[in-house]
Design a protein around this motif. Structure first.
Motif, PDB file in Angstrom:
ATOM      1  N   UNK A 140      17.029   7.812  11.315  1.00 41.54           N
ATOM      2  CA  UNK A 140      16.546   8.264  10.099  1.00 41.54           C
ATOM      3  C   UNK A 140      16.894   7.406   8.863  1.00 41.54           C
ATOM      4  N   UNK A 141      15.846   6.751   8.346  1.00 45.00           N
ATOM      5  CA  UNK A 141      16.176   5.556   7.149  1.00 45.00           C
ATOM      6  C   UNK A 141      15.535   6.170   5.792  1.00 45.00           C
ATOM      7  N   UNK A 142      15.073   7.488   5.895  1.00 41.28           N
ATOM      8  CA  UNK A 142      14.393   7.866   4.766  1.00 41.28           C
ATOM      9  C   UNK A 142      15.012   7.420   3.416  1.00 41.28           C
ATOM     10  N   UNK A 193      12.518   4.534  -0.603  1.00 38.79           N
ATOM     11  CA  UNK A 193      12.530   4.422  -1.852  1.00 38.79           C
ATOM     12  C   UNK A 193      11.861   2.899  -2.322  1.00 38.79           C
ATOM     13  N   UNK A 194      12.064   1.882  -1.288  1.00 36.62           N
ATOM     14  CA  UNK A 194      11.575   0.465  -1.641  1.00 36.62           C
ATOM     15  C   UNK A 194      10.513   0.090  -2.034  1.00 36.62           C
ATOM     16  N   UNK A 195       9.237   0.591  -1.358  1.00 34.50           N
ATOM     17  CA  UNK A 195       9.291   1.350  -0.225  1.00 34.50           C
ATOM     18  C   UNK A 195       8.788   0.332   0.985  1.00 34.50           C
ATOM     19  N   UNK A 196       9.424   0.887   2.352  1.00 31.95           N
ATOM     20  CA  UNK A 196       8.720   0.294   3.483  1.00 31.95           C
ATOM     21  C   UNK A 196       7.883   1.315   4.030  1.00 31.95           C
ATOM     22  N   UNK A 248       7.659  -7.854  -3.443  1.00 34.10           N
ATOM     23  CA  UNK A 248       6.313  -7.278  -3.443  1.00 34.10           C
ATOM     24  C   UNK A 248       5.127  -7.833  -2.865  1.00 34.10           C
ATOM     25  N   UNK A 249       4.415  -7.192  -2.318  1.00 34.91           N
ATOM     26  CA  UNK A 249       3.130  -7.946  -1.578  1.00 34.91           C
ATOM     27  C   UNK A 249       3.485  -8.869  -0.655  1.00 34.91           C
ATOM     28  N   UNK A 250       4.538  -8.869  -0.125  1.00 34.72           N
ATOM     29  CA  UNK A 250       4.949  -9.835   0.796  1.00 34.72           C
ATOM     30  C   UNK A 250       5.240  -9.812   2.387  1.00 34.72           C
ATOM     31  N   UNK A 266       0.878  -1.284   0.146  1.00 34.37           N
ATOM     32  CA  UNK A 266       0.141  -0.035  -0.076  1.00 34.37           C
ATOM     33  C   UNK A 266       0.818   1.166  -0.045  1.00 34.37           C
ATOM     34  N   UNK A 267       0.240   2.329  -0.355  1.00 35.07           N
ATOM     35  CA  UNK A 267       1.203   3.732  -0.552  1.00 35.07           C
ATOM     36  C   UNK A 267       1.614   4.018   1.004  1.00 35.07           C
ATOM     37  N   UNK A 268       2.995   4.572   0.908  1.00 32.01           N
ATOM     38  CA  UNK A 268       3.466   5.199   1.913  1.00 32.01           C
ATOM     39  C   UNK A 268       2.936   6.427   2.247  1.00 32.01           C
ATOM     40  N   UNK A 269       2.588   6.709   3.603  1.00 32.78           N
ATOM     41  CA  UNK A 269       2.264   8.101   4.072  1.00 32.78           C
ATOM     42  C   UNK A 269       3.335   8.591   4.905  1.00 32.78           C
ATOM     43  N   UNK A 270       3.742   7.786   6.056  1.00 34.77           N
ATOM     44  CA  UNK A 270       4.731   8.402   6.910  1.00 34.77           C
ATOM     45  C   UNK A 270       6.101   8.117   6.261  1.00 34.77           C
ATOM     46  N   UNK A 271       7.118   9.033   6.667  1.00 36.54           N
ATOM     47  CA  UNK A 271       8.467   8.780   6.176  1.00 36.54           C
ATOM     48  C   UNK A 271       9.102   7.693   7.292  1.00 36.54           C
ATOM     49  N   UNK A 272      10.125   6.934   6.695  1.00 34.39           N
ATOM     50  CA  UNK A 272      10.928   6.093   7.566  1.00 34.39           C
ATOM     51  C   UNK A 272      11.909   6.874   8.631  1.00 34.39           C
ATOM     52  N   UNK A 273      11.329   7.653   9.367  1.00 31.57           N
ATOM     53  CA  UNK A 273      12.042   8.529  10.248  1.00 31.57           C
ATOM     54  C   UNK A 273      12.394   7.589  11.633  1.00 31.57           C
TER      55      UNK A 273
END
Length: 216
Positions: free
Chosen positions: A142-144, A149-152, A129-131, A111-118
């Motif tokens: 901060x792993x943004x 990019x992957x995205x997590x 994908x879908x896993x 699903x789309x990412x809303x929060x950044x990986x801070x």
């Protein structure tokens, strides 16, 4: 009178049958309920408590999965197997091999990412994908730059106890199973907590994960 007392004692000796865990029925309605719009989870760990704020709008599918797993006790008595300083802390393989193997391939769509990986955000780990299944990680920094990019997709963030997360035992690094992509987790799925306690006895644990009363 003696016969009556004997009957009472006999009844008292009867033990109730153990309840069947909903974790053994992944398709049941109990494991597929819609999570509240906003709530908090408390992880009671061997180093202290961690409180995670979660909002369903941040990642509805991920939040529903995590909420139902927590509610059913999936993360209780769980070893925190992958702490790699200063990057992330990962957990999510149940200590009972029956349950762990049952959920290993129970994936949910991306699903789309809303929060950044801070630092302090929590997201599902995945290999393809879908896993996404049950394994999650907390960003220790901060792993943004890499993770967005992957995205997590973060579905929550630590609001209390980040010092506890930082203190989880990290000296085993990638050795105690590593990540999903490494292909080295089978011994954990096969041996559960017994294997981890024997081979990696210093790992910290989640004693219990609960939806906090104030968020219900």
């Amino acid at each position: 009178m003696l016969l009556f007392l004997a009957a009472i004692l006999a009844i008292g000796a009867i033990q109730p049958l153990p309840l069947v865990s909903p974790l053994l029925s992944p398709d049941s309605p109990a494991m597929n309920t819609k999570a509240p719009a906003a709530f908090k989870i408390r992880l009671e760990t061997t180093k202290g408590d961690v409180v995670i704020e979660i909002q369903r709008a941040w990642a509805p599918l991920g939040v529903d999965r995590f909420f139902n797993l927590v509610k059913a006790g999936y993360y209780d008595d769980m070893r925190i197997t992958r702490v790699v300083q200063p990057k992330w802390a990962q957990f999510g393989i149940n200590g009972d091999p029956r349950i762990a193997k049952l959920w290993r391939d129970r994936t949910i769509p991306d699903e789309p990412r809303v929060l950044p990986n801070e630092r302090g955000t929590i997201a599902f780990a995945w290999a393809v994908p879908n896993g996404r299944t049950t394994q999650v990680f907390i960003n220790l920094r901060d792993n943004r730059e890499t993770h967005d990019k992957e995205p997590f997709v973060p579905f929550g963030r630590v609001v209390a106890g980040m010092d506890v997360v930082d203190a989880w035992y990290a000296d085993y690094g990638e050795n105690a199973g590593s990540g999903i992509r490494s292909g080295k987790q089978t011994p954990i799925f096969e041996g559960g907590n017994a294997y981890l306690d024997r081979e990696y006895p210093k790992l910290d644990s989640i004693k219990r994960a609960v939806v906090t009363p104030e968020s219900r």
